[in-house]
Design a protein around this motif. Structure first.
Motif, PDB file in Angstrom:
ATOM      1  N   UNK A 110       0.511  -1.391  -0.206  1.00 12.94           N
ATOM      2  CA  UNK A 110      -0.060   0.388  -0.446  1.00 12.94           C
ATOM      3  C   UNK A 110       1.227   1.464   0.184  1.00 12.94           C
ATOM      4  N   UNK A 111       0.792   2.127   0.581  1.00 10.84           N
ATOM      5  CA  UNK A 111       1.447   3.462   0.493  1.00 10.84           C
ATOM      6  C   UNK A 111       2.569   3.372   1.310  1.00 10.84           C
ATOM      7  N   UNK A 112       2.688   3.002   3.017  1.00  9.23           N
ATOM      8  CA  UNK A 112       3.890   2.712   2.820  1.00  9.23           C
ATOM      9  C   UNK A 112       4.786   2.060   2.353  1.00  9.23           C
ATOM     10  N   UNK A 113       4.389   1.399   2.093  1.00  4.73           N
ATOM     11  CA  UNK A 113       5.627  -0.268   1.192  1.00  4.73           C
ATOM     12  C   UNK A 113       6.184   0.246  -0.105  1.00  4.73           C
ATOM     13  N   UNK A 155      10.847  -7.064   8.512  1.00  7.08           N
ATOM     14  CA  UNK A 155      10.897  -5.790   9.640  1.00  7.08           C
ATOM     15  C   UNK A 155       9.069  -5.002   8.705  1.00  7.08           C
ATOM     16  N   UNK A 156       8.203  -5.105  10.401  1.00  3.50           N
ATOM     17  CA  UNK A 156       6.798  -4.900  10.482  1.00  3.50           C
ATOM     18  C   UNK A 156       6.689  -3.371  10.637  1.00  3.50           C
ATOM     19  N   UNK A 157       5.200  -3.147   9.946  1.00  3.06           N
ATOM     20  CA  UNK A 157       5.236  -1.806   9.972  1.00  3.06           C
ATOM     21  C   UNK A 157       3.823  -1.559  10.518  1.00  3.06           C
ATOM     22  N   UNK A 158       3.447  -3.409  11.490  1.00  2.00           N
ATOM     23  CA  UNK A 158       2.155  -3.410  11.778  1.00  2.00           C
ATOM     24  C   UNK A 158       1.933  -2.434  13.368  1.00  2.00           C
ATOM     25  N   UNK A 163      13.063  -5.506  -5.713  1.00  2.00           N
ATOM     26  CA  UNK A 163      12.171  -5.511  -4.573  1.00  2.00           C
ATOM     27  C   UNK A 163      11.125  -6.025  -5.579  1.00  2.00           C
ATOM     28  N   UNK A 164      10.863  -7.721  -4.775  1.00  2.00           N
ATOM     29  CA  UNK A 164       9.486  -7.662  -5.168  1.00  2.00           C
ATOM     30  C   UNK A 164       8.263  -7.521  -4.236  1.00  2.00           C
ATOM     31  N   UNK A 165       7.116  -6.924  -4.477  1.00  2.00           N
ATOM     32  CA  UNK A 165       6.088  -6.171  -3.988  1.00  2.00           C
ATOM     33  C   UNK A 165       4.425  -7.289  -4.647  1.00  2.00           C
ATOM     34  N   UNK A 166       3.915  -7.269  -3.318  1.00  5.93           N
ATOM     35  CA  UNK A 166       2.756  -8.288  -3.312  1.00  5.93           C
ATOM     36  C   UNK A 166       1.576  -7.002  -2.809  1.00  5.93           C
ATOM     37  N   UNK A 171       6.227  -6.867   6.537  1.00  4.63           N
ATOM     38  CA  UNK A 171       5.067  -6.899   6.795  1.00  4.63           C
ATOM     39  C   UNK A 171       4.074  -5.320   6.739  1.00  4.63           C
ATOM     40  N   UNK A 172       3.953  -5.160   5.739  1.00  2.00           N
ATOM     41  CA  UNK A 172       2.851  -4.471   6.192  1.00  2.00           C
ATOM     42  C   UNK A 172       1.184  -4.228   4.910  1.00  2.00           C
ATOM     43  N   UNK A 173       0.606  -5.461   6.468  1.00  2.00           N
ATOM     44  CA  UNK A 173      -0.669  -5.241   6.349  1.00  2.00           C
ATOM     45  C   UNK A 173      -1.241  -4.343   7.219  1.00  2.00           C
ATOM     46  N   UNK A 174      -2.861  -5.036   7.565  1.00  2.00           N
ATOM     47  CA  UNK A 174      -3.311  -5.002   8.734  1.00  2.00           C
ATOM     48  C   UNK A 174      -3.336  -5.521   9.172  1.00  2.00           C
TER      49      UNK A 174
END
Length: 273
Positions: A14-17, A97-100, A35-38, A71-74
C-alpha cells in the motif's frame, strides 16, 4: 567489488510499502528489480511492474527471492499472512521488518513458530509519501547491525529514531496518528483565518506555511517550543491573549488526552483482530 544489493519482499504494498520501495531505489540502496511487491490485486501494481519492480500475489514466492521481508498489512490480516509464510521463513537468512501497529516482535515469532527469527519493528507515518516521515525503529533482540540497516532504509524516506520496543505503541499515537492531529490543528487555524477575513484557500496556505515554519525553528535551531513562543509574545500583546484563550478552552489538554487515547487504541488493534 560492489556490495550485495538489498533483496526485499514488501508484503501488502500500500502507501507505506510503495513509498519505502521508491525511497530505497531513489537513494541507490537497491534496484527496482531486487524488490518484490505483493498485493491481492496485482493489477493495481501494474505501473510498478512497468518501472522494473517484481510484482506478485504469491507471498511465499516473494520471500523465497528475498533476504528482507517487510510486513505492511493491517493488524487484523497479519496472523493469516504469518501462517502462510511460516514454512518458507529461514531465521538464518530472513530479516523481518514489521510496520504493523500494536504487534510485538515476540508476537510475530510466536505466530510463525520460529523462535530465532530476526524481527525489527518500524513505525513510519504518511509523510513517507513525500520522504518526510518520522519513523521509530525498535526490536527486542535484533542486532545493532540489523537495527542500523533498518534505520538506514527508513532514512531514505525521512528521519528515523531508535527507541525501546515497549514505546512503539506510544510512537504510533505520537507520530503516526500525530499527522492527523497536526493536520486538524492546521485546519482549525485556517478556519480561524477565514473568520477574520481571509479567503479559505489563502487562509489554509498561510496556516500550513506558518506551521511548517514553526516546526523548522525547533528542528533547525534545536530549541524548546517555549523559547520560540517567548520570542513572539510581548506584555499585554495579541499573541499571549490568543494563547491564554486557547488554554482556557483546553487546547493543550485536548491534544494530550487525544494522544493518550490513541495510544490505548493502538495497543489493542492486533488483539481485537
Amino acid at each position: 567489488m560492489s556490495p550485495t544489493p538489498l533483496r526485499l519482499a514488501i508484503l501488502g504494498s500500500g502507501n507505506i510499502g510503495l513509498a519505502l520501495a521508491k525511497g530505497l531505489v531513489k537513494a541507490g540502496l537497491t534496484a527496482a528489480e531486487h524488490i518484490t511487491l505483493t498485493r491481492r490485486s496485482v493489477a493495481a501494481l501494474a505501473p510498478l511492474a512497468q518501472a522494473g519492480y517484481q510484482t506478485t500475489s504469491d507471498n511465499r514466492a516473494a520471500i523465497a527471492a528475498a533476504d528482507i521481508v517487510v510486513l505492511a498489512v493491517l493488524p487484523q490480516q497479519l496472523n493469516k499472512l504469518l501462517d502462510e509464510l511460516a514454512a518458507g521463513l529461514d531465521p538464518a537468512r530472513h530479516l523481518l521488518i514489521s510496520v504493523v501497529s500494536g504487534v510485538s516482535c515476540q508476537d510475530i515469532r510466536q505466530q510463525t513458530g520460529h523462535a530465532a527469527l530476526r524481527v525489527v519493528r518500524a513505525m513510519p507515518n504518511t509523510a513517507i509519501s513525500i520522504a518526510q516521515s518520522m519513523t521509530c525503529v525498535a526490536s527486542d533482540s535484533a542486532s545493532d547491525t540489523d537495527l542500523g540497516l533498518v534505520e538506514k532504509m527508513f532514512d531514505t524516506v525521512g528521519v528515523s529514531i531508535r527507541i525501546n520496543e515497549e514505546l512503539m505503541t506510544s510512537a504510533t499515537a505520537l507520530c503516526a496518528c500525530g499527522i492527523a492531529f497536526f493536520l486538524r490543528a492546521i485546519r482549525a487555524a485556517s478556519q480561524g483565518g477565514t473568520e477574520i477575513g481571509f479567503h479559505a484557500h489563502d487562509a489554509l496556505k498561510m496556516a500550513a506555511q506558518t506551521a511548517q515554519g514553526a516546526a523548522a525553528l525547533l528542528l533547525q535551531l534545536n530549541t524548546h517550543p517555549e523559547q520560540e513562543i517567548d520570542k513572539v509574545t510581548s506584555p499585554k500583546g495579541c499573541t499571549i491573549a490568543g494563547l491564554n484563550e486557547m488554554e482556557h478552552q483546553g487546547f493543550s489538554s485536548a491534544l494530550i488526552k487525544g494522544i493518550k487515547t490513541s495510544a490505548v487504541k493502538a495497543g489493542s488493534l492486533y488483539k481485537e483482530g
